[in-house]
Scaffold this active site. Structure first.
Site, PDB file in Angstrom:
ATOM      1  CG  HIS A   1      -1.984  -0.960   1.255  1.00 53.14           C
ATOM      2  ND1 HIS A   1      -3.176  -0.725   1.887  1.00 53.14           N
ATOM      3  CD2 HIS A   1      -2.089  -2.200   0.709  1.00 53.14           C
ATOM      4  CE1 HIS A   1      -3.973  -1.760   1.742  1.00 53.14           C
ATOM      5  NE2 HIS A   1      -3.328  -2.676   1.035  1.00 53.14           N
TER       6      HIS A   1
ATOM      7  CD  GLU B   1      -2.037   4.434   3.134  1.00 57.25           C
ATOM      8  OE1 GLU B   1      -3.204   4.716   3.465  1.00 57.25           O
ATOM      9  OE2 GLU B   1      -1.775   3.572   2.272  1.00 57.25           O
TER      10      GLU B   1
ATOM     11  CB  CYS C   1      -6.808  -0.093   4.842  1.00 57.17           C
ATOM     12  SG  CYS C   1      -5.096  -0.679   4.950  1.00 57.17           S
TER      13      CYS C   1
ATOM     14  CB  CYS D   1      -2.349   1.968   6.032  1.00 57.57           C
ATOM     15  SG  CYS D   1      -1.845   1.074   4.542  1.00 57.57           S
TER      16      CYS D   1
END
Length: 155
Positions: free
Chosen positions: A55, A57, A85, A88
């Site tokens: 992801h 992040e 999410c 993260c």
């Protein structure tokens, strides 16, 4: 932090989202700043890397830790185009990032207030200051257009 500064850095996160789009990835971008300097960048690479952890992040946090030589990112701000999410959000807490700025809410997966707010749970040993809605329209539009296009292609 000044709203103009937040807008400037969210524009940089949007550049990362566009890089993800070029890879045919969900267009989510992140940057991390320390003071007035960008120290890391990330954009979604889950399909490209065949990695569920890739992801925006997570990639930005990993790079920032390498840049400063510590897992504690206590003097940093994370800018991301979409509300984090649960994975993260947990990583943000674990990295001790004190401030998160995000663009668009994520009603089905957001853990910075939409579904739950992991980042400000008093029972955790670290809480994060959150600023949301920065360039929300631009951040929402890029992701909505991506998923509308994916649905069209699937038909």
């Amino acid at each position: 932090m000044n709203k103009d500064v937040d807008i400037k850095y969210m524009e940089e996160a949007l550049k990362e989202a566009r890089r993800a789009l070029e890879l045919d990835e969900a267009p989510i971008g992140a940057i991390i700043t320390m003071g007035d300097k960008i120290i890391s960048r990330g954009h979604n690479r889950r399909n490209t890397d065949k990695n569920p952890l890739a992801h925006a992040e997570i990639l930005a946090i990993n790079e920032a830790a390498k840049v400063i030589g510590d897992w504690r990112l206590e003097d940093c701000t994370l800018y991301v185009t979409l509300e984090p999410c649960p994975m993260c959000a947990g990583a943000i807490v674990q990295a001790r990032i004190p401030r998160l700025v995000f663009g668009a809410p994520s009603p089905k997966a957001g853990f910075a207030g939409s579904i739950m707010n992991i980042l400000q749970l008093e029972s955790l040993n670290h809480q994060v200051d959150i600023r949301d809605g920065i360039l929300q329209e631009e951040c929402s539009q890029i992701i909505k257009a991506y998923f509308q296009n994916m649905r069209k292609q699937a038909k």
